[in-house]
Design a protein around this motif. Structure first.
Motif, PDB file in Angstrom:
ATOM      1  N   PRO B  31       0.820  -1.222   0.000  1.00 59.48           N
ATOM      2  CA  PRO B  31       0.000   0.000   0.000  1.00 59.48           C
ATOM      3  C   PRO B  31       0.853   1.271   0.000  1.00 59.48           C
ATOM      4  N   GLY B  32       2.066   1.193   0.526  1.00 62.52           N
ATOM      5  CA  GLY B  32       2.953   2.367   0.556  1.00 62.52           C
ATOM      6  C   GLY B  32       3.332   2.783  -0.849  1.00 62.52           C
ATOM      7  N   LYS B  33       3.760   1.811  -1.644  1.00 66.07           N
ATOM      8  CA  LYS B  33       4.186   2.112  -3.016  1.00 66.07           C
ATOM      9  C   LYS B  33       3.021   2.053  -3.999  1.00 66.07           C
ATOM     10  N   GLY B  34       1.925   1.433  -3.564  1.00 69.75           N
ATOM     11  CA  GLY B  34       0.782   1.266  -4.468  1.00 69.75           C
ATOM     12  C   GLY B  34       1.129   0.323  -5.601  1.00 69.75           C
ATOM     13  N   ASP B  35       1.877  -0.721  -5.297  1.00 69.74           N
ATOM     14  CA  ASP B  35       2.321  -1.635  -6.349  1.00 69.74           C
ATOM     15  C   ASP B  35       2.404  -3.075  -5.813  1.00 69.74           C
ATOM     16  N   TRP B  36       2.533  -3.980  -6.754  1.00 66.66           N
ATOM     17  CA  TRP B  36       2.639  -5.401  -6.398  1.00 66.66           C
ATOM     18  C   TRP B  36       4.100  -5.813  -6.295  1.00 66.66           C
ATOM     19  N   ARG B  37       4.355  -6.861  -5.519  1.00 67.01           N
ATOM     20  CA  ARG B  37       5.655  -7.517  -5.578  1.00 67.01           C
ATOM     21  C   ARG B  37       5.416  -8.995  -5.296  1.00 67.01           C
ATOM     22  N   ILE B  38       6.308  -9.808  -5.830  1.00 73.71           N
ATOM     23  CA  ILE B  38       6.176 -11.256  -5.620  1.00 73.71           C
ATOM     24  C   ILE B  38       7.275 -11.687  -4.659  1.00 73.71           C
ATOM     25  N   SER B  39       6.900 -12.348  -3.585  1.00 71.77           N
ATOM     26  CA  SER B  39       7.893 -12.918  -2.674  1.00 71.77           C
ATOM     27  C   SER B  39       7.872 -14.421  -2.819  1.00 71.77           C
ATOM     28  N   THR B  40       9.051 -15.005  -2.873  1.00 78.88           N
ATOM     29  CA  THR B  40       9.136 -16.456  -3.026  1.00 78.88           C
ATOM     30  C   THR B  40       9.735 -17.077  -1.760  1.00 78.88           C
ATOM     31  N   TYR B  41       9.085 -18.091  -1.233  1.00 81.62           N
ATOM     32  CA  TYR B  41       9.557 -18.770  -0.022  1.00 81.62           C
ATOM     33  C   TYR B  41       9.584 -20.266  -0.292  1.00 81.62           C
ATOM     34  N   THR B  42      10.627 -20.905   0.182  1.00 86.05           N
ATOM     35  CA  THR B  42      10.693 -22.362   0.060  1.00 86.05           C
ATOM     36  C   THR B  42      10.512 -22.967   1.445  1.00 86.05           C
ATOM     37  N   ILE B 115      -5.788  -4.182   1.227  1.00 83.34           N
ATOM     38  CA  ILE B 115      -5.251  -3.481   2.399  1.00 83.34           C
ATOM     39  C   ILE B 115      -3.727  -3.625   2.386  1.00 83.34           C
ATOM     40  N   LYS B 116      -3.256  -4.850   2.542  1.00 83.54           N
ATOM     41  CA  LYS B 116      -1.809  -5.084   2.450  1.00 83.54           C
ATOM     42  C   LYS B 116      -1.566  -6.559   2.158  1.00 83.54           C
ATOM     43  N   ASP B 117      -0.594  -6.819   1.336  1.00 80.99           N
ATOM     44  CA  ASP B 117      -0.228  -8.195   0.964  1.00 80.99           C
ATOM     45  C   ASP B 117      -1.459  -9.016   0.563  1.00 80.99           C
ATOM     46  N   LEU B 118      -1.847  -9.974   1.438  1.00 84.21           N
ATOM     47  CA  LEU B 118      -2.984 -10.833   1.089  1.00 84.21           C
ATOM     48  C   LEU B 118      -4.276 -10.376   1.750  1.00 84.21           C
ATOM     49  N   ALA B 119      -4.192  -9.366   2.580  1.00 89.19           N
ATOM     50  CA  ALA B 119      -5.384  -8.906   3.309  1.00 89.19           C
ATOM     51  C   ALA B 119      -6.220  -7.983   2.431  1.00 89.19           C
ATOM     52  N   THR B 120      -7.514  -8.303   2.336  1.00 93.20           N
ATOM     53  CA  THR B 120      -8.419  -7.498   1.496  1.00 93.20           C
ATOM     54  C   THR B 120      -9.452  -6.779   2.361  1.00 93.20           C
ATOM     55  N   ASP B 121     -10.047  -5.735   1.762  1.00 97.02           N
ATOM     56  CA  ASP B 121     -11.011  -4.917   2.479  1.00 97.02           C
ATOM     57  C   ASP B 121     -12.436  -5.404   2.169  1.00 97.02           C
ATOM     58  N   PHE B 122     -13.156  -5.834   3.172  1.00 99.35           N
ATOM     59  CA  PHE B 122     -14.499  -6.385   2.975  1.00 99.35           C
ATOM     60  C   PHE B 122     -15.615  -5.353   3.182  1.00 99.35           C
ATOM     61  N   SER B 123     -15.266  -4.059   3.301  1.00104.61           N
ATOM     62  CA  SER B 123     -16.298  -3.061   3.629  1.00104.61           C
ATOM     63  C   SER B 123     -17.455  -3.066   2.629  1.00104.61           C
ATOM     64  N   LEU B 124     -17.131  -3.025   1.335  1.00101.86           N
ATOM     65  CA  LEU B 124     -18.180  -2.953   0.319  1.00101.86           C
ATOM     66  C   LEU B 124     -19.033  -4.231   0.325  1.00101.86           C
ATOM     67  N   PHE B 125     -18.355  -5.349   0.507  1.00107.05           N
ATOM     68  CA  PHE B 125     -19.042  -6.650   0.573  1.00107.05           C
ATOM     69  C   PHE B 125     -20.087  -6.629   1.692  1.00107.05           C
ATOM     70  N   PHE B 126     -19.700  -6.146   2.872  1.00110.56           N
ATOM     71  CA  PHE B 126     -20.631  -6.130   4.003  1.00110.56           C
ATOM     72  C   PHE B 126     -21.668  -5.021   3.861  1.00110.56           C
ATOM     73  N   GLU B 127     -21.304  -3.956   3.148  1.00111.55           N
ATOM     74  CA  GLU B 127     -22.272  -2.893   2.870  1.00111.55           C
ATOM     75  C   GLU B 127     -23.422  -3.463   2.033  1.00111.55           C
ATOM     76  N   LYS B 128     -23.066  -4.256   1.036  1.00108.89           N
ATOM     77  CA  LYS B 128     -24.081  -4.867   0.176  1.00108.89           C
ATOM     78  C   LYS B 128     -24.905  -5.882   0.966  1.00108.89           C
ATOM     79  N   GLN B 129     -24.249  -6.570   1.847  1.00111.63           N
ATOM     80  CA  GLN B 129     -24.913  -7.555   2.702  1.00111.63           C
ATOM     81  C   GLN B 129     -25.925  -6.844   3.605  1.00111.63           C
ATOM     82  N   THR B 130     -25.573  -5.663   4.097  1.00109.94           N
ATOM     83  CA  THR B 130     -26.466  -4.905   4.977  1.00109.94           C
ATOM     84  C   THR B 130     -27.662  -4.362   4.189  1.00109.94           C
ATOM     85  N   LYS B 131     -27.397  -4.014   2.933  1.00115.15           N
ATOM     86  CA  LYS B 131     -28.430  -3.438   2.081  1.00115.15           C
ATOM     87  C   LYS B 131     -29.653  -4.355   1.952  1.00115.15           C
TER      88      LYS B 131
END
Ligand code: SF4
Ligand code: FES
Lengths: 120, 286
Positions: B31-42, B115-131
């Motif tokens: 979110p700081g750079k507003g860009d993607w990066r790929i991290s590789t772990y073994t 939001i960051k890395d793999l974390a996503t923002d569910f606000s809109l999803f729950f807004e629609k659910q509330t609707k």
């Protein structure tokens, strides 16, 4: 108009198109009409245009095709443009074009009816 | 030290039999750079490990900066949805060895803000659910706000919506839906499924109101019947089925075939008598 009503109109016109196109193609066969090449013959087409039954069928077919098609175009446009004000403009523009095509398409049919009236 | 040795030995035996070296390619949103990066772990993984186990391992031992969301670790809370090898899945319910690949790609869920890395923002999803008003709508206001007894419902009536009540709001269906990918206003499979779930509930009186809410281009008519939602749902809820059933109801209402539904009342006072030989409960002491 509610969206469900619009969709029901689309389903209903699809059914009408299916039946009427079947009939329309059927008259180019030996069973329902004069056969393919004779059916497309200019005089034969004119003859059909003078027939009130065919005129009614063609009018309903024209109405169904245009209604079904324009609702379809509207749905596609609505998926591209998401803001309600643009959607309203699209609806208005499509209604105007729809009416134009409906009148333009109905002209030859009414021309045929007129021919028929004058020829009697 | 002794414990370490034992642990090491068991690990060696384990490695020979059940373990495998897997490469994780994690697509991370910065979110700081507003860009993607790929991290590789073994990581050396063993039989029974889930993707979430691997992520916990990576975060604890390799890279503390990795962000993801998880809570229950048992497919109940619906927080750990992510795109694993191209498909939306729950990380805690995805066995690594069952993926049958040596390289596993992990990305955040699609169709959600990040939001960051793999974390996503569910606000809109729950807004629609509330609707769609995901609760019982009743006319008996007094009983509703000050309940005296529970609402009546037979087991058969419950079966009509039981499948749809298993939703854990994980958002996998929303991430898989092609309409949600192109139309941000579309209510989405979860909200539409939930609308049907409440309409099918014999205790609910809001049928007409709910139909009104979803009868729109961005509502029930936005669905293109791709069925991707049901394909990815980890709870077998089948939102596509609910959407089709709901569509039938909306069309029936347009044809004036649906009237206001009167909900069931509350259960009558119990007249059960204590059976002989069963002792009385102790008196209340609180
Ligand atoms: S319907 Fe299934 S996939 Fe969609 S949110 Fe509910 S549990 Fe998740
Ligand atoms: S952590 Fe709760 S569903 Fe995966």
């Amino acid at each position: 108009m509610k969206e469900s009503t619009i969709r029901l109109i689309q389903y209903f016109t699809a059914l009408l198109i299916f039946i009427l196109i079947g009939f329309h193609l059927g008259i180019f066969t030996q069973f329902l009409g004069p056969g393919y090449s004779a059916g497309l013959d200019y005089l034969s087409v004119l003859e059909r245009m003078k027939n009130a039954f065919y005129d009614t069928i063609y009018l309903i077919l024209l109405f169904s095709l245009l209604t079904h098609g324009f609702i379809g175009i509207r749905n596609i446009m609505f998926e591209i443009f998401l803001t309600s004000s643009i959607r309203r403009i699209i609806t208005l523009a499509l209604i105007i074009v729809y009416i134009f095509f409906l009148l333009y398409g109905a002209l030859p049919i009414f021309y045929g009816v007129e021919e028929c009236i004058t020829c009697v | 030290m002794a414990w370490r040795n034992v642990s090491h030995v068991s690990r060696v035996i384990f490695m020979k039999k059940d373990s495998k070296i897997i490469t994780f390619k994690i697509k991370r949103w910065d979110p700081g750079k507003g860009d993607w990066r790929i991290s590789t772990y073994t990581v050396t993984i063993r039989k029974g490990m889930t993707i979430l186990d691997a992520l916990v391992h990576i975060k604890e031992t390799i890279d503390h900066t990795l962000s993801y969301r998880a809570s229950c670790r048992m497919g109940i809370c619906g927080s750990c949805g992510m795109t694993i090898n191209g498909k939306p899945r729950l990380a805690c319910e995805t066995q690594i060895l069952e993926l049958k690949s040596n390289t596993i790609s992990i990305e955040p869920l699609k169709n959600f803000d990040l939001i960051k890395d793999l974390a996503t923002d569910f606000s809109l999803f729950f807004e629609k659910q509330t609707k769609i008003r995901p609760y019982l709508i009743r006319s008996d206001e007094d009983e509703y706000w000050n309940p005296s007894r529970e609402y009546k419902q037979t087991p058969t009536e419950r079966l009509l919506y039981e499948q749809f009540s298993n939703c854990i709001t994980c958002g996998l269906c929303y991430a898989a839906c092609p309409t949600n990918a192109t139309n941000i206003n579309y209510l989405g499979p979860q909200a539409l499924m939930n609308t049907y779930r409440f309409i099918a509930d014999s205790r609910d009186e809001g049928t007409l109101e709910r139909i009104e809410l979803v009868d729109a281009v961005d509502g029930i008519w936005g669905c293109h019947l791709s069925g991707a939602c049901s394909d990815v749902c980890p709870k077998g809820v089948d939102p596509a089925l609910a959407i089709q059933l709901l569509r039938g109801l909306v069309a029936a209402k347009a044809l004036r075939r649906i009237k206001h539904k009167k909900a069931t009342g509350v259960v009558p006072p119990s007249e059960a008598k204590r059976r002989k030989g069963i002792p009385e409960p102790p008196p209340f002491n609180v």
